[in-house]
Design a protein around this motif. Structure first.
Motif, PDB file in Angstrom:
ATOM      1  N   VAL A  47      88.363  86.993  16.745  1.00 50.14           N
ATOM      2  CA  VAL A  47      89.057  87.019  18.045  1.00 50.14           C
ATOM      3  C   VAL A  47      88.244  86.264  19.101  1.00 50.14           C
ATOM      4  O   VAL A  47      88.796  85.698  20.044  1.00 50.14           O
ATOM      5  N   LEU A  48      86.913  86.227  18.904  1.00 48.88           N
ATOM      6  CA  LEU A  48      86.064  85.486  19.841  1.00 48.88           C
ATOM      7  C   LEU A  48      86.452  84.005  19.853  1.00 48.88           C
ATOM      8  O   LEU A  48      86.434  83.354  20.901  1.00 48.88           O
ATOM      9  N   THR A  85      85.684  97.027  25.545  1.00 47.26           N
ATOM     10  CA  THR A  85      86.795  97.991  25.595  1.00 47.26           C
ATOM     11  C   THR A  85      87.460  98.138  24.227  1.00 47.26           C
ATOM     12  O   THR A  85      87.995  99.191  23.901  1.00 47.26           O
ATOM     13  N   ARG A  86      87.405  97.083  23.410  1.00 42.60           N
ATOM     14  CA  ARG A  86      87.939  97.186  22.053  1.00 42.60           C
ATOM     15  C   ARG A  86      87.139  98.223  21.261  1.00 42.60           C
ATOM     16  O   ARG A  86      87.690  99.055  20.545  1.00 42.60           O
ATOM     17  N   MET A 114      96.814  86.264  23.646  1.00 46.12           N
ATOM     18  CA  MET A 114      96.149  87.073  22.617  1.00 46.12           C
ATOM     19  C   MET A 114      96.574  88.530  22.645  1.00 46.12           C
ATOM     20  O   MET A 114      95.836  89.397  22.160  1.00 46.12           O
ATOM     21  N   GLN A 135      93.016  92.022  20.602  1.00 46.67           N
ATOM     22  CA  GLN A 135      92.353  92.155  21.902  1.00 46.67           C
ATOM     23  C   GLN A 135      92.582  93.572  22.445  1.00 46.67           C
ATOM     24  O   GLN A 135      93.611  94.186  22.149  1.00 46.67           O
ATOM     25  N   SER A 136      91.629  94.079  23.235  1.00 45.20           N
ATOM     26  CA  SER A 136      91.762  95.460  23.719  1.00 45.20           C
ATOM     27  C   SER A 136      92.943  95.595  24.669  1.00 45.20           C
ATOM     28  O   SER A 136      93.372  94.615  25.290  1.00 45.20           O
ATOM     29  N   GLU A 137      93.451  96.820  24.791  1.00 46.49           N
ATOM     30  CA  GLU A 137      94.595  97.069  25.678  1.00 46.49           C
ATOM     31  C   GLU A 137      94.214  96.824  27.136  1.00 46.49           C
ATOM     32  O   GLU A 137      94.991  96.276  27.915  1.00 46.49           O
ATOM     33  N   VAL A 138      92.973  97.228  27.495  1.00 46.56           N
ATOM     34  CA  VAL A 138      92.519  97.046  28.884  1.00 46.56           C
ATOM     35  C   VAL A 138      92.521  95.552  29.236  1.00 46.56           C
ATOM     36  O   VAL A 138      93.052  95.140  30.276  1.00 46.56           O
ATOM     37  N   ALA A 139      91.937  94.739  28.344  1.00 45.91           N
ATOM     38  CA  ALA A 139      91.895  93.296  28.597  1.00 45.91           C
ATOM     39  C   ALA A 139      93.311  92.735  28.685  1.00 45.91           C
ATOM     40  O   ALA A 139      93.610  91.896  29.552  1.00 45.91           O
ATOM     41  N   PHE A 156      94.823  90.721  31.867  1.00 48.42           N
ATOM     42  CA  PHE A 156      95.296  89.334  31.713  1.00 48.42           C
ATOM     43  C   PHE A 156      96.782  89.223  32.058  1.00 48.42           C
ATOM     44  O   PHE A 156      97.221  88.225  32.634  1.00 48.42           O
ATOM     45  N   HIS A 193      89.288  83.634  22.171  1.00 51.92           N
ATOM     46  CA  HIS A 193      88.838  83.670  23.573  1.00 51.92           C
ATOM     47  C   HIS A 193      88.320  82.292  23.990  1.00 51.92           C
ATOM     48  O   HIS A 193      88.715  81.750  25.019  1.00 51.92           O
ATOM     49  N   LEU A 203      84.404  91.943  28.237  1.00 47.53           N
ATOM     50  CA  LEU A 203      85.269  93.064  28.627  1.00 47.53           C
ATOM     51  C   LEU A 203      86.161  93.449  27.452  1.00 47.53           C
ATOM     52  O   LEU A 203      86.325  94.632  27.129  1.00 47.53           O
ATOM     53  N   ASP A 204      86.718  92.420  26.796  1.00 45.11           N
ATOM     54  CA  ASP A 204      87.565  92.686  25.634  1.00 45.11           C
ATOM     55  C   ASP A 204      86.769  93.371  24.530  1.00 45.11           C
ATOM     56  O   ASP A 204      87.186  94.406  24.001  1.00 45.11           O
ATOM     57  N   GLU A 219      88.060 101.693  22.674  1.00 48.17           N
ATOM     58  CA  GLU A 219      89.417 102.129  22.327  1.00 48.17           C
ATOM     59  C   GLU A 219      89.529 102.543  20.865  1.00 48.17           C
ATOM     60  O   GLU A 219      90.264 103.452  20.507  1.00 48.17           O
TER      61      GLU A 219
END
Lengths: 530, 125
Positions: free
Chosen positions: A241-242, B117-118, A303, A308-312, A316, A245, B113-114, B121
């Motif tokens: 995933v990086l 938080t990943r 993404m 990717q995290s839900e927060v990110a 976004f 990004h 941040l991703d 979570e």
């Protein structure tokens, strides 16, 4: 004191002759023309791949290709159109030709670097095509890991080619920033710069700031493939995933590298053909800079379903909505400019209106994709394909075509055939909507993109889409002949056929080697019609 | 209607933008740095190199990378400011440099941040 004798018949085209004089030229206008030829050639290639894709998808089941072959054709179509056509299309071709003239300068700040940037594009493109001899590339133009780490050797070549082409973009951006700051004519302050220059300036900032990130990312990908360093490969402790990004940190601003110059062209066309002072000059100028700035904060909307995290994702999604503000400012100001203008519907203006219509559809469907809940459904479906084609083709290519017809009289001193040019517009505009509007429906019905086959239920709309694509193909071919006919057989053009107010219309057609016979002095804004 | 009035635009005085350009472009005076300054910076850089080596032999746990990057950033900053004349140059260049650093930080910040938080979570740790 003697006075230099000016030969009014000499221009940049006949100042020197022979292929060598072109290949070693430092004249920004000739380099612009060399970009035009290169971009048109790449567009033809990318277009052929597009026609083949639509031929394959005309009916259910294998038609022309095996599935691996289809993946390669689809990848080459995307990579060629993005890296070799749409990104260099307006800045490197029309920008190179007109930015110095619109500023009242003799050339760009670094003419040798300008020529080097053209060679970077050509060498990079050659390296990309070399990949075809190494089993091609089948990753899509995004080169997503982990697949791109393990697939065929051709991937390394395409990635290396994109890396080299990146230098072309960076060098052009550097040149434009330096030119805008250092080479403006006397009296040409920032608020007197044409909006095309403002758009190119904003684009140049993106090219310089964002493109190196793509270069580093692609180098890391090659290092991962060749040496297994473990930055993107999960087996080695890396994070796939990086890669996304890093890739989208460049590639989302790259969307604006593609569309901002198009917006600049449209600003010129609407002001000139509405015969009216542009509405909200400063708002349009600064919204270009605003779009450029916001574009760096929104890449994660590509993404949402990548892991990717839900927060990110939420952050976004929210930030992406902000892009709508400066974009809407432009659209409303263009419409307000047309309002009560003395509008002339010549071919360039038709393309500008086409841009307004299609780009708005592309933009509004972008909001749907920027919303996480709806994107989960639409992601990787034909809805996305339709959306970005409405922006890239309906936006950028419409503006390129409009810009070419607008500036052909200046570039070559010849007029094009208005009748055939309008027919071209109708074919492209109608063909475009017939091709891509059904794809919104196909996407909403769940047809995934990038597959070489589909369920029978999708066949009728795919057939319509393919017929539309071939209509566009015919339109662009006729358009190419109209351009070639204008260059070699067109009627002689006057200096200012459209009654434009910017500086390029105050010099000869075609312009002399150093753009102006006398140094222009600017005393008024670029759009003071009434 | 207001749409056909060309004088309706954002009010931004030219002097304000002229000031921006002045800040961006600055003056073009060429500054000659005394040899003594170069020598002092060289000595400081050598000192930090020694610090880098010494610190690398101590285990600070999770802070290892942060400390190494911090020292390297100070060294890079000194090179930029003095050897590459950023301290004395037109203000355009530090402006461009710091804008670049800002967007680099944006990239790192959002990517991390991703990742952070990943991890939270999914309770990966």
């Amino acid at each position: 004191m003697g006075t230099a004798i000016v030969d009014k018949n000499k221009n940049y085209l006949n100042e020197k002759s022979g292929l060598w004089s072109w290949l070693t030229t430092l004249d920004h206008k000739r380099i612009g023309i060399m970009y035009m030829i290169a971009v048109m050639f790449f567009f033809l290639l990318g277009g052929i791949f597009a026609m083949l894709i639509r031929a394959e998808l005309f009916k259910v089941g294998p038609t022309l290709f095996t599935s691996p072959q289809y993946n390669q054709v689809m990848t080459l179509h995307g990579a060629i159109m993005v890296f070799m056509v749409i990104i260099p299309g307006i800045p490197a071709f029309l920008g190179n030709f007109f930015l110095p003239i619109q500023l009242g300068a003799k050339d760009v700040a670094f003419p040798r670097i300008n020529l080097l940037s053209w060679y970077c594009l050509i060498v990079g493109a050659a390296v990309v095509f070399w990949s075809l001899l190494h089993h091609g590339v089948d990753t899509g133009w995004t080169f997503y890991t982990p697949y791109s780490i393990s697939t065929s050797n051709g991937t390394t070549w395409v990635v290396a080619g994109a890396f080299i082409i990146g230098f072309s973009s960076i060098l052009t951006g550097l040149n434009f920033i330096a030119t805008v700051h250092k080479l403006r004519a006397p009296g040409m302050n920032f608020w007197r710069m044409p909006l095309f220059v403002w758009a190119l300036y904003s684009t140049a900032i993106l090219q310089v700031l964002a493109t190196p990130v793509l270069g580093i990312t692609l180098l890391l990908l090659v290092a991962e493939r060749v040496m297994g360093i473990g930055i993107f490969d999960a087996k080695l402790g890396g994070d796939p995933v990086l890669f996304q990004h890093f890739f989208w940190f460049y590639s989302h601003p790259a969307v604006y590298i593609m569309i901002l110059p198009a917006m600049g062209v449209v600003s010129e066309l609407i002001a000139t053909f509405s015969r009216k002072t542009i509405f909200g000059y400063k708002a349009i100028a600064l919204s270009s800079v605003g779009i450029a700035a916001v574009s760096f904060f929104v890449w994660g909307h590509h993404m949402f379903v990548s892991g990717q995290s839900e927060v990110a994702g939420i952050i976004f999604s929210f930030l992406t909505m902000l892009v709508g503000v400066p974009t809407a400012i432009k659209v409303f100001n263009w419409v307000a400019t047309i309002y009560k203008g003395s509008v002339r519907f010549d071919t360039p203006m038709l393309y500008a209106l086409g841009f307004l219509f299609l780009f708005t559809i592309g933009g509004v469907t972008g909001i749907i994709l920027a919303t996480i809940a709806t994107d989960v459904h639409f992601h990787d479906t034909y809805f996305v394909v339709a959306h970005f084609h409405y922006v890239m083709v309906g936006g950028t290519l419409m503006a390129i075509m409009g810009g070419i017809y607008y500036w052909i009289p200046k570039m070559f001193g010849r007029m094009y055939n208005e009748y055939w040019a309008r027919i071209t517009f109708v074919l492209i505009f109608v063909g475009f909507n017939v091709t891509f509007f059904p794809q919104f429906v196909l996407g909403a019905l769940g047809m995934p993109r990038r597959y070489f086959d589909y369920l029978p239920v999708y066949e009728p709309l795919n057939r319509i889409s393919s017929v539309g694509a071939w209509t566009i193909g015919v339109g662009f071919l006729i358009g190419l002949f109209v351009i070639i006919q204008a260059i070699f057989k067109g009627e002689k053009a006057p200096e200012n056929p459209w009654g434009g107010k910017t500086l390029e219309w105050q010099t000869a057609s075609p312009p002399p080697h150093e753009n102006f016979h006398n140094q222009p002095v600017v005393t008024a804004g670029p759009y003071e019609y009434r | 209607m207001a749409f056909d009035r060309s004088d309706l635009d954002l009010f931004i005085p030219l002097t304000l933008f002229g000031r921006l350009e002045e800040v961006l472009l600055g003056s073009s005076n060429h500054h000659v740095i005394p040899f003594r300054v170069y020598l002092n910076i060289l000595l400081i850089l050598l000192l930090f190199t020694v610090v880098t080596v010494v610190v690398s032999r101590i285990d600070f746990g999770a802070a290892n990378a942060f400390i190494a990057m911090f020292i390297a950033s100070i060294k890079a900053g000194l090179v930029l400011l003095y050897f590459m004349h950023l301290k004395y140059d037109d203000k355009l260049f530090p402006t461009v440099f710091f804008i670049s650093i800002f967007f680099l930080l944006v990239m790192f910040a959002f990517s991390h941040l991703d990742i952070i938080t990943r991890v939270l979570e999914n309770n990966i740790l």
